[in-house]
Write a protein that holds these residues in place. Structure first.
Motif, PDB file in Angstrom:
ATOM      1  N   VAL A  72      46.288 -21.112  68.287  1.00 10.71           N
ATOM      2  CA  VAL A  72      46.996 -22.257  68.643  1.00 10.71           C
ATOM      3  C   VAL A  72      46.669 -22.453  70.325  1.00 10.71           C
ATOM      4  CG1 VAL A  72      48.950 -23.413  68.886  1.00 10.71           C
ATOM      5  CG2 VAL A  72      48.534 -22.259  66.724  1.00 10.71           C
ATOM      6  N   ALA A  73      46.257 -23.480  70.551  1.00 11.20           N
ATOM      7  CA  ALA A  73      46.192 -23.825  72.165  1.00 11.20           C
ATOM      8  C   ALA A  73      47.466 -24.180  72.515  1.00 11.20           C
ATOM      9  CB  ALA A  73      45.089 -24.871  72.305  1.00 11.20           C
ATOM     10  N   GLY A  74      48.094 -23.307  73.598  1.00 10.46           N
ATOM     11  CA  GLY A  74      49.262 -24.005  73.770  1.00 10.46           C
ATOM     12  C   GLY A  74      50.281 -22.877  73.470  1.00 10.46           C
ATOM     13  N   ILE A  75      51.730 -23.336  73.365  1.00 13.98           N
ATOM     14  CA  ILE A  75      52.521 -22.294  72.958  1.00 13.98           C
ATOM     15  C   ILE A  75      52.991 -22.395  71.472  1.00 13.98           C
ATOM     16  CG2 ILE A  75      55.189 -22.130  73.393  1.00 13.98           C
ATOM     17  CD1 ILE A  75      55.037 -23.464  76.087  1.00 13.98           C
ATOM     18  N   TRP A  76      53.180 -21.318  70.793  1.00 15.45           N
ATOM     19  CA  TRP A  76      53.551 -21.121  69.410  1.00 15.45           C
ATOM     20  C   TRP A  76      54.910 -21.811  69.321  1.00 15.45           C
ATOM     21  CZ3 TRP A  76      50.660 -20.300  65.291  1.00 15.45           C
ATOM     22  CH2 TRP A  76      51.443 -20.199  64.054  1.00 15.45           C
ATOM     23  N   PRO A  77      54.957 -22.670  68.296  1.00 15.66           N
ATOM     24  CA  PRO A  77      56.489 -23.438  68.344  1.00 15.66           C
ATOM     25  C   PRO A  77      57.503 -22.230  67.794  1.00 15.66           C
ATOM     26  CG  PRO A  77      54.784 -24.731  67.021  1.00 15.66           C
ATOM     27  CD  PRO A  77      54.190 -23.420  67.660  1.00 15.66           C
ATOM     28  N   ARG A  78      58.673 -22.522  68.493  1.00 15.76           N
ATOM     29  CA  ARG A  78      59.824 -21.676  67.928  1.00 15.76           C
ATOM     30  C   ARG A  78      60.391 -21.774  66.622  1.00 15.76           C
ATOM     31  NH1 ARG A  78      64.796 -21.493  72.118  1.00 15.76           N
ATOM     32  NH2 ARG A  78      64.178 -19.552  72.893  1.00 15.76           N
ATOM     33  N   GLY A  79      60.697 -20.890  65.794  1.00 11.85           N
ATOM     34  CA  GLY A  79      61.286 -20.963  64.367  1.00 11.85           C
ATOM     35  C   GLY A  79      60.204 -20.884  63.423  1.00 11.85           C
ATOM     36  N   VAL A  80      58.740 -20.571  63.927  1.00 10.96           N
ATOM     37  CA  VAL A  80      57.657 -20.397  62.838  1.00 10.96           C
ATOM     38  C   VAL A  80      57.889 -19.006  62.449  1.00 10.96           C
ATOM     39  CG1 VAL A  80      55.439 -20.868  62.461  1.00 10.96           C
ATOM     40  CG2 VAL A  80      56.853 -22.601  63.726  1.00 10.96           C
ATOM     41  N   ARG A  81      57.285 -18.769  61.328  1.00 10.72           N
ATOM     42  CA  ARG A  81      57.188 -17.430  60.836  1.00 10.72           C
ATOM     43  C   ARG A  81      55.730 -17.064  60.263  1.00 10.72           C
ATOM     44  NH1 ARG A  81      60.751 -17.075  63.866  1.00 10.72           N
ATOM     45  NH2 ARG A  81      62.906 -16.305  63.273  1.00 10.72           N
ATOM     46  N   ARG A  82      54.817 -16.383  60.573  1.00 12.35           N
ATOM     47  CA  ARG A  82      53.464 -16.070  59.891  1.00 12.35           C
ATOM     48  C   ARG A  82      53.670 -14.990  59.067  1.00 12.35           C
ATOM     49  NH1 ARG A  82      49.147 -16.283  64.325  1.00 12.35           N
ATOM     50  NH2 ARG A  82      50.535 -15.337  65.950  1.00 12.35           N
ATOM     51  N   LEU A  83      53.739 -14.932  57.784  1.00  8.65           N
ATOM     52  CA  LEU A  83      53.621 -14.092  56.760  1.00  8.65           C
ATOM     53  C   LEU A  83      51.969 -13.612  56.295  1.00  8.65           C
ATOM     54  CD1 LEU A  83      56.491 -15.663  54.856  1.00  8.65           C
ATOM     55  CD2 LEU A  83      56.758 -14.015  56.740  1.00  8.65           C
ATOM     56  N   ARG A  84      51.781 -12.406  56.320  1.00 10.76           N
ATOM     57  CA  ARG A  84      50.523 -11.931  55.759  1.00 10.76           C
ATOM     58  C   ARG A  84      50.416 -12.099  54.015  1.00 10.76           C
ATOM     59  NH1 ARG A  84      50.712  -7.530  57.588  1.00 10.76           N
ATOM     60  NH2 ARG A  84      50.877  -6.153  56.084  1.00 10.76           N
ATOM     61  N   VAL A  85      49.525 -12.593  53.600  1.00  8.91           N
ATOM     62  CA  VAL A  85      49.243 -12.443  52.098  1.00  8.91           C
ATOM     63  C   VAL A  85      48.565 -11.258  51.709  1.00  8.91           C
ATOM     64  CG1 VAL A  85      48.115 -13.760  50.214  1.00  8.91           C
ATOM     65  CG2 VAL A  85      49.072 -15.163  52.177  1.00  8.91           C
ATOM     66  N   GLU A  86      49.343 -10.482  50.799  1.00 12.20           N
ATOM     67  CA  GLU A  86      48.899  -9.206  50.460  1.00 12.20           C
ATOM     68  C   GLU A  86      48.528  -9.240  48.909  1.00 12.20           C
ATOM     69  OE1 GLU A  86      51.758  -6.086  51.211  1.00 12.20           O
ATOM     70  OE2 GLU A  86      50.771  -5.781  53.264  1.00 12.20           O
ATOM     71  N   ASN A  87      47.433  -8.353  48.462  1.00 11.50           N
ATOM     72  CA  ASN A  87      47.206  -7.981  47.187  1.00 11.50           C
ATOM     73  C   ASN A  87      47.170  -9.294  46.167  1.00 11.50           C
ATOM     74  OD1 ASN A  87      47.834  -5.413  47.881  1.00 11.50           O
ATOM     75  ND2 ASN A  87      49.801  -5.506  47.547  1.00 11.50           N
ATOM     76  N   PRO A  88      46.101  -9.991  46.832  1.00 13.05           N
ATOM     77  CA  PRO A  88      45.785 -11.160  45.799  1.00 13.05           C
ATOM     78  C   PRO A  88      45.219 -10.697  44.630  1.00 13.05           C
ATOM     79  CG  PRO A  88      44.214 -11.050  47.603  1.00 13.05           C
ATOM     80  CD  PRO A  88      45.331 -10.201  47.986  1.00 13.05           C
ATOM     81  N   THR A  89      45.398 -11.191  43.271  1.00 16.67           N
ATOM     82  CA  THR A  89      44.706 -10.840  42.112  1.00 16.67           C
ATOM     83  C   THR A  89      44.393 -12.107  41.331  1.00 16.67           C
ATOM     84  OG1 THR A  89      46.904 -10.610  40.948  1.00 16.67           O
ATOM     85  CG2 THR A  89      46.057  -8.494  41.738  1.00 16.67           C
ATOM     86  N   ARG A  90      43.356 -12.070  40.838  1.00 17.53           N
ATOM     87  CA  ARG A  90      43.030 -13.303  40.159  1.00 17.53           C
ATOM     88  C   ARG A  90      43.858 -13.476  38.846  1.00 17.53           C
ATOM     89  NH1 ARG A  90      37.316 -14.958  40.097  1.00 17.53           N
ATOM     90  NH2 ARG A  90      36.727 -14.289  42.078  1.00 17.53           N
ATOM     91  N   LEU A  91      43.851 -14.822  38.470  1.00 19.10           N
ATOM     92  CA  LEU A  91      44.465 -15.148  36.993  1.00 19.10           C
ATOM     93  C   LEU A  91      43.446 -15.165  36.195  1.00 19.10           C
ATOM     94  CD1 LEU A  91      47.106 -17.885  38.218  1.00 19.10           C
ATOM     95  CD2 LEU A  91      47.483 -15.407  37.700  1.00 19.10           C
ATOM     96  N   PHE A  92      43.706 -14.504  34.980  1.00 22.60           N
ATOM     97  CA  PHE A  92      43.075 -14.599  33.843  1.00 22.60           C
ATOM     98  C   PHE A  92      43.617 -15.476  32.524  1.00 22.60           C
ATOM     99  CE2 PHE A  92      41.404 -10.911  36.119  1.00 22.60           C
ATOM    100  CZ  PHE A  92      40.124 -11.232  36.082  1.00 22.60           C
ATOM    101  N   GLY A  93      43.040 -16.472  32.099  1.00 17.34           N
ATOM    102  CA  GLY A  93      43.610 -17.363  31.152  1.00 17.34           C
ATOM    103  C   GLY A  93      43.487 -16.634  29.853  1.00 17.34           C
TER     104      GLY A  93
END
Length: 109
Positions: free
Chosen positions: A88-109
Motif C-alpha cells: 500500500v502506498a501511504g499509511i496502512w489504515p488503523r483497525g485492519v488485520r491481515r491473516l495468512r491463508v494456510e493449508n488450502p485443499t481442493r474440494l472434490f465433488g
C-alpha cells in the motif's frame, strides 16, 4: 491460495487469528469490488470460489486499495483477499488485520 492473505477489520470474528484456512472463510462473503466479467482475474476468482466453495461479492465500484481497506476496517463482517506481496502506498489504515491463508485443499465433488 498459498500466497493470499485475507484482510478483516479489527472487530471481525476472525480478527484475533494470525492464520485462517479456506474452510474458515466459507461462512463469510469475500468482498472484491469491481471484478470485470470476462477478465483473467475475474476468471481466477470464479474458479477460486468454485474450488473452495467460497462466496465472492463483486458489487460496487473499485476506488482503489485505500478505500477498500478503510471500508473493511470499519466493518464487522466484510472480508477481502490481499496478495501477500501487495503493498500500500501511504499509511496502512488503523483497525485492519491481515491473516495468512494456510493449508488450502481442493474440494472434490
Amino acid at each position: 491460495l498459498r500466497r493470499h492473505q485475507v484482510v478483516v477489520g479489527e472487530h471481525h470474528p476472525l480478527a484475533s487469528r494470525p492464520t485462517v484456512r479456506p474452510d474458515d472463510l466459507r461462512p463469510y462473503t469475500l468482498w472484491i469490488p469491481g471484478i470485470v466479467d470476462g477478465s483473467e482475474w475475474g476468471a481466477y476468482y470464479r474458479e477460486l470460489s468454485t474450488e473452495f466453495d467460497l462466496t465472492i461479492d463483486a458489487t460496487g465500484p473499485s476506488f482503489g486499495f485505500e478505500d477498500l481497506l478503510e471500508t473493511v476496517a470499519a466493518s464487522r463482517s466484510l472480508i477481502t483477499f490481499w496478495g501477500a506481496r501487495t503493498r500500500v502506498a501511504g499509511i496502512w489504515p488503523r483497525g485492519v488485520r491481515r491473516l495468512r491463508v494456510e493449508n488450502p485443499t481442493r474440494l472434490f465433488g
